[in-house]
Write an enzyme that holds these catalytic residues in place. Structure first.
Site, PDB file in Angstrom:
ATOM      1  N   GLN A   1       0.797  -1.229   0.000  1.00 22.10           N
ATOM      2  CA  GLN A   1       0.000   0.000   0.000  1.00 22.10           C
ATOM      3  C   GLN A   1       0.824   1.272   0.000  1.00 22.10           C
ATOM      4  OE1 GLN A   1      -2.590  -1.813   3.358  1.00 22.10           O
ATOM      5  NE2 GLN A   1      -3.970  -0.486   2.228  1.00 22.10           N
TER       6      GLN A   1
ATOM      7  N   HIS B   1       0.987  -9.415   4.665  1.00 20.77           N
ATOM      8  CA  HIS B   1      -0.102  -8.448   4.509  1.00 20.77           C
ATOM      9  C   HIS B   1      -0.532  -8.445   3.047  1.00 20.77           C
ATOM     10  CE1 HIS B   1      -2.046  -4.768   6.541  1.00 20.77           C
ATOM     11  NE2 HIS B   1      -2.661  -4.949   5.397  1.00 20.77           N
TER      12      HIS B   1
ATOM     13  N   ASN C   1      -2.071 -10.708   8.563  1.00 19.81           N
ATOM     14  CA  ASN C   1      -3.045  -9.630   8.694  1.00 19.81           C
ATOM     15  C   ASN C   1      -4.375 -10.057   8.042  1.00 19.81           C
ATOM     16  OD1 ASN C   1      -3.708  -6.639   9.170  1.00 19.81           O
ATOM     17  ND2 ASN C   1      -4.343  -7.042   7.075  1.00 19.81           N
ATOM     18  N   GLU C   2      -5.420 -10.104   8.835  1.00 14.37           N
ATOM     19  CA  GLU C   2      -6.788 -10.292   8.343  1.00 14.37           C
ATOM     20  C   GLU C   2      -6.955 -11.497   7.421  1.00 14.37           C
ATOM     21  OE1 GLU C   2      -7.957  -6.517   6.679  1.00 14.37           O
ATOM     22  OE2 GLU C   2      -8.007  -5.546   8.633  1.00 14.37           O
TER      23      GLU C   2
ATOM     24  N   TYR D   1     -13.077  -1.678  12.701  1.00 13.82           N
ATOM     25  CA  TYR D   1     -13.553  -0.544  11.892  1.00 13.82           C
ATOM     26  C   TYR D   1     -15.031  -0.255  12.059  1.00 13.82           C
ATOM     27  CZ  TYR D   1      -9.091  -0.492   9.464  1.00 13.82           C
ATOM     28  OH  TYR D   1      -7.751  -0.395   9.168  1.00 13.82           O
TER      29      TYR D   1
ATOM     30  N   GLU E   1      -5.223  -2.077  14.179  1.00 19.75           N
ATOM     31  CA  GLU E   1      -5.768  -1.107  13.220  1.00 19.75           C
ATOM     32  C   GLU E   1      -7.089  -0.544  13.722  1.00 19.75           C
ATOM     33  OE1 GLU E   1      -6.278  -2.320   9.120  1.00 19.75           O
ATOM     34  OE2 GLU E   1      -4.364  -3.380   9.185  1.00 19.75           O
TER      35      GLU E   1
ATOM     36  N   TRP F   1      -4.842   3.117  11.831  1.00 18.32           N
ATOM     37  CA  TRP F   1      -4.741   2.905  10.386  1.00 18.32           C
ATOM     38  C   TRP F   1      -5.216   4.174   9.716  1.00 18.32           C
ATOM     39  CZ3 TRP F   1      -2.270  -0.444   7.461  1.00 18.32           C
ATOM     40  CH2 TRP F   1      -2.411  -0.269   6.075  1.00 18.32           C
TER      41      TRP F   1
ATOM     42  N   GLU G   1      -5.720   1.854  -1.062  1.00 20.61           N
ATOM     43  CA  GLU G   1      -6.741   1.117  -0.304  1.00 20.61           C
ATOM     44  C   GLU G   1      -7.364   0.028  -1.175  1.00 20.61           C
ATOM     45  OE1 GLU G   1      -7.444   0.762   2.783  1.00 20.61           O
ATOM     46  OE2 GLU G   1      -9.111  -0.589   2.352  1.00 20.61           O
ATOM     47  N   TRP G   2      -6.519  -0.904  -1.614  1.00 12.07           N
ATOM     48  CA  TRP G   2      -6.929  -2.114  -2.320  1.00 12.07           C
ATOM     49  C   TRP G   2      -7.856  -1.833  -3.506  1.00 12.07           C
ATOM     50  CZ3 TRP G   2      -3.107  -4.846  -0.943  1.00 12.07           C
ATOM     51  CH2 TRP G   2      -2.606  -4.759   0.368  1.00 12.07           C
TER      52      TRP G   2
HETATM   53  C1  JJW Z   1     -19.162  -9.465   2.163  1.00 13.51           C
HETATM   54  C2  JJW Z   1     -18.520  -8.890   0.921  1.00 13.51           C
HETATM   55  O1  JJW Z   1     -17.277  -8.287   1.270  1.00 13.51           O
HETATM   56  C3  JJW Z   1     -16.540  -7.801   0.148  1.00 13.51           C
HETATM   57  C4  JJW Z   1     -15.376  -6.946   0.594  1.00 13.51           C
HETATM   58  O2  JJW Z   1     -14.935  -7.392   1.877  1.00 13.51           O
HETATM   59  C5  JJW Z   1     -14.010  -6.628   2.536  1.00 13.51           C
HETATM   60  C6  JJW Z   1     -14.158  -6.560   3.911  1.00 13.51           C
HETATM   61  C7  JJW Z   1     -13.248  -5.829   4.656  1.00 13.51           C
HETATM   62  C8  JJW Z   1     -12.226  -5.159   4.007  1.00 13.51           C
HETATM   63  C9  JJW Z   1     -11.304  -4.374   4.822  1.00 13.51           C
HETATM   64  C10 JJW Z   1     -10.448  -3.387   4.403  1.00 13.51           C
HETATM   65  N1  JJW Z   1      -9.875  -2.938   5.540  1.00 13.51           N
HETATM   66  C11 JJW Z   1      -8.899  -1.858   5.686  1.00 13.51           C
HETATM   67  C12 JJW Z   1      -7.557  -2.580   5.507  1.00 13.51           C
HETATM   68  N2  JJW Z   1      -7.251  -3.418   6.679  1.00 13.51           N
HETATM   69  C13 JJW Z   1      -5.858  -3.774   6.441  1.00 13.51           C
HETATM   70  C14 JJW Z   1      -5.246  -2.590   5.749  1.00 13.51           C
HETATM   71  O3  JJW Z   1      -4.625  -3.050   4.575  1.00 13.51           O
HETATM   72  C15 JJW Z   1      -6.405  -1.656   5.398  1.00 13.51           C
HETATM   73  O4  JJW Z   1      -6.269  -1.155   4.082  1.00 13.51           O
HETATM   74  N3  JJW Z   1     -10.304  -3.635   6.580  1.00 13.51           N
HETATM   75  N4  JJW Z   1     -11.201  -4.496   6.153  1.00 13.51           N
HETATM   76  C16 JJW Z   1     -12.088  -5.223   2.627  1.00 13.51           C
HETATM   77  C17 JJW Z   1     -12.992  -5.962   1.874  1.00 13.51           C
END
Ligand code: JJW
Length: 449
Positions: A20, A121, A165-166, A296, A354, A401, A408-409
Site C-alpha cells: 500500500q 499483509h 493480517n486479516e 472498523y 488497526e 490505520w 486502499e486495495w
Molecule cells: C461481504 C462482501 O465483502 C466484500 C469486501 O470485503 C471486505 C471486507 C473488509 C475489508 C477491509 C479493508 N480494511 C482496511 C484494511 N485493513 C488492512 C489494511 O490493509 C487496510 O487497508 N479492513 N477491512 C475489505 C474488503
C-alpha cells in the site's frame, strides 16, 4: 473535562502495509506479487490505480521515519513484502530487498521507535500463486521458510511480530468474492485458503519459539461485532451465523483448536469439504503472546432465507454516521468486542493493530488538512478502548490505520485513512490536524471527554 489516562506502558502506534505504501514494485530485484498482477489487470481497481509507485516509501523511508519521530510514535507497524526478499517466494534471497528492511528497522531504532512487523499483509509472490497459492498446502511450508529468514535477520531487535493480517479478507474477498487478489470466486477454495493460512500461522509460531527469540508473536484478525436487527429468534440466529462466519471461524481454531461446528456443517452441506490433516488444529492452536484486532465497524443483520448461503442479510441502520467506506461509525462496538474477546477467549494481551476512518480530506486555503471528523472518530474509539481497559481487558497498545494515505486495495487511492496527507502528484507529505492531535495524546497519555 474528564481525563482518561492510559497505562504508563501503553503503546501508541500507527500502521501501514508494504503493497500500500512502498511502490518500487519491480525495482532492485523485487519479484512480482499477486497484487502487482491483480492491479495490472484492467477493471480490478478503481480508476485503474496500481501500487507501482504508491507513496514511494521505498525511496522516502528516511523522511517518513522522521515524520513518525515528529509525532512521537512509540511503535510503527509495517509489513514485509515477501517477493521483495524472496522474488520466487522461496530459494534465492534478494539481498537488496532484505537490506531495505534492515535499513528501515535501523532508522526506526535510531529514532526510538519500536518496529512491529507483519510478515504477511496480502502480497504473496506471484510465483507461488502459479503453484496454487494459499490453496496449496505447500505455501504454508514456504511461508515458514520466509518467516525464518526474517526472524534470523531481525528477530533480535524487533519486539512485536504478527504472522498474518486479516486472514478472513485474504480468504473470502480474495478467493470467494473475487474482489481482492488473486481474484478467485470459489467458496470451497476460500475455505482451504483459510485453513492453510491458519496452519502457516501455527507453524511460524512454533518456529519462532524454537529460535528462542526475545520478542512477542501473535496474529491480527479483522473482527466485527454483529448485532441482530430485532430480538426475534430468526434474527438472533442470523447474528450468530454471521459472527461465526467473520469472527469465530478464525478465533476458535486459534484459541480452542476447533472450527465452529454448526457453520462447519453448513459448509459441508452447501460448499463442500476442505482438507484438514491429523494434527493441523493442534498446530494452529499454538499459544500466542497477543491477539491483534483490526476494528472498523459493526454489522447489523437480519434473517433473509433468499439472501445468501447463510440466509443472513446485513442492514444499514438509519440515522447513523458512515465513513467514506460506507462503514458505520460505532465506537461502542470496540468496547463490546474487547469485552467479548476477554470473556470468551482470554488472550494474554490484545493490541488494537488497526483502527481508523476514511473521510474526504482536502488541503484548505491555509495549506492544512482540517480532518475534524477523523479526530472525533479516533477519540470516540480511544474512549471505548479505555473503558475496556478499566473493565480489566489487557489492551496493551493502539495503532492507527494509517500513518499515511495509501493504496486502499480495490478502491485505489480514492480512500484516505492517513494521519499524513499524501499529494500523489509530487509525493509531498502534509501532517493533517489529526496528526497534531495524536501527537498531543501520545505526549499526555490521556484523552479528555
Ligand atoms: C461481504 C462482501 O465483502 C466484500 C469486501 O470485503 C471486505 C471486507 C473488509 C475489508 C477491509 C479493508 N480494511 C482496511 C484494511 N485493513 C488492512 C489494511 O490493509 C487496510 O487497508 N479492513 N477491512 C475489505 C474488503
Amino acid at each position: 473535562m474528564h481525563r482518561r489516562y492510559f497505562p504508563e506502558d501503553f503503546i501508541w502506534g500507527a500502521a501501514t502495509a508494504s503493497y500500500q505504501i512502498e511502490g518500487a514494485y519491480n525495482e532492485d530485484g523485487k519479484g512480482e506479487s499477486i497484487w502487482d498482477r491483480f492491479s495490472h489487470t484492467p477493471g480490478k481497481i478503481l480508476n485503474g490505480d496500481t501500487g507501482d509507485v504508491a507513496c514511494d516509501h521505498y525511496h522516502r523511508f528516511r523522511e517518513d521515519v522522521k515524520l513518525m519521530k515528529e509525532l512521537g510514535l512509540d511503535s510503527y507497524r509495517f509489513s514485509i513484502s515477501w517477493p521483495r526478499v524472496l522474488p520466487e517466494g522461496k530459494g534465492q534471497v534478494n539481498e537488496k530487498g532484505l537490506d531495505f528492511y534492515k535499513q528501515l528497522v535501523d532508522q526506526l531504532l535510531k529514532a526510538g521507535i519500536d518496529p512491529a512487523i507483519t510478515l504477511y499483509h496480502w502480497d504473496l509472490p506471484q510465483a507461488l500463486q502459479e503453484k496454487g497459492g494459499w490453496a496449496n498446502r505447500d505455501t504454508a511450508k514456504y511461508f515458514v521458510e520466509y518467516a525464518n529468514l526474517i526472524f534470523k535477520e531481525l528477530g533480535d531487535v524487533v519486539p512485536l511480530w504478527i504472522t498474518h493480517n486479516e486472514p478472513w479478507v485474504v480468504s473470502f474477498p480474495g478467493h470467494a468474492f473475487g474482489e481482492h487478489a488473486p481474484g478467485i470466486k470459489n467458496y470451497q477454495t476460500a475455505l482451504q485458503v483459510a485453513h492453510n493460512l491458519l496452519l502457516s500461522h501455527g507453524m511460524a509460531v512454533q518456529s519462532f519459539r524454537q529460535l528462542g527469540l526475545p520478542g512477542k508473536i501473535g496474529i491480527t484478525l479483522n473482527l466485527t461485532p454483529v448485532y441482530p436487527f430485532s430480538d426475534n429468534e430468526a434474527d438472533q440466529k442470523a447474528c450468530d451465523l454471521q459472527d461465526a462466519f467473520i469472527n469465530r471461524w478464525f478465533l476458535d481454531p486459534i484459541f480452542e483448536g476447533s472450527y465452529p461446528e454448526e457453520l462447519h456443517q453448513i459448509y459441508r452441506k452447501k460448499v463442500g469439504e476442505f482438507i484438514i490433516k491429523n494434527d493441523d488444529l493442534e498446530i494452529i492452536n499454538q499459544k500466542i503472546d497477543f491477539l491483534g484486532i483490526n476494528y472498523y465497524l459493526r454489522l447489523v443483520v437480519k434473517h433473509n432465507p433468499d439472501y445468501n448461503i447463510f440466509g443472513v442479510e446485513t442492514v444499514k441502520p438509519e440515522g447513523r454516521e458512515y465513513t467514506e467506506m460506507g462503514w458505520e461509525v460505532y465506537p461502542e462496538g470496540l468496547y463490546d468486542l474487547l469485552i467479548r474477546l476477554h470473556k470468551d477467549y482470554a488472550p494474554e494481551a490484545l493490541y488494537i493493530t488497526e483502527n481508523g476512518a476514511a473521510y474526504q480530506d482536502q488541503i484548505d486555503a491555509d495549506g492544512r488538512v482540517h480532518d475534524q471528523k477523523r479526530i472525533a472518530y479516533l477519540k470516540a474509539h480511544l474512549k471505548n478502548a479505555h473503558r475496556a481497559i478499566e473493565a480489566g481487558v489487557p489492551v496493551k497498545g493502539y495503532y492507527i490505520w494509517s500513518l499515511m494515505d495509501n493504496f486502499e486495495w480495490a478502491f485505489g487511492y480514492s480512500k484516505r485513512f492517513g494521519l499524513i496527507y499524501i499529494n500523489y502528484d509530487n509525493q509531498q507529505r502534509i501532517l493533517k490536524d489529526s496528526a497534531y492531535w495524536y501527537r498531543t495524546i501520545i505526549a499526555k497519555n490521556y484523552i479528555e471527554d
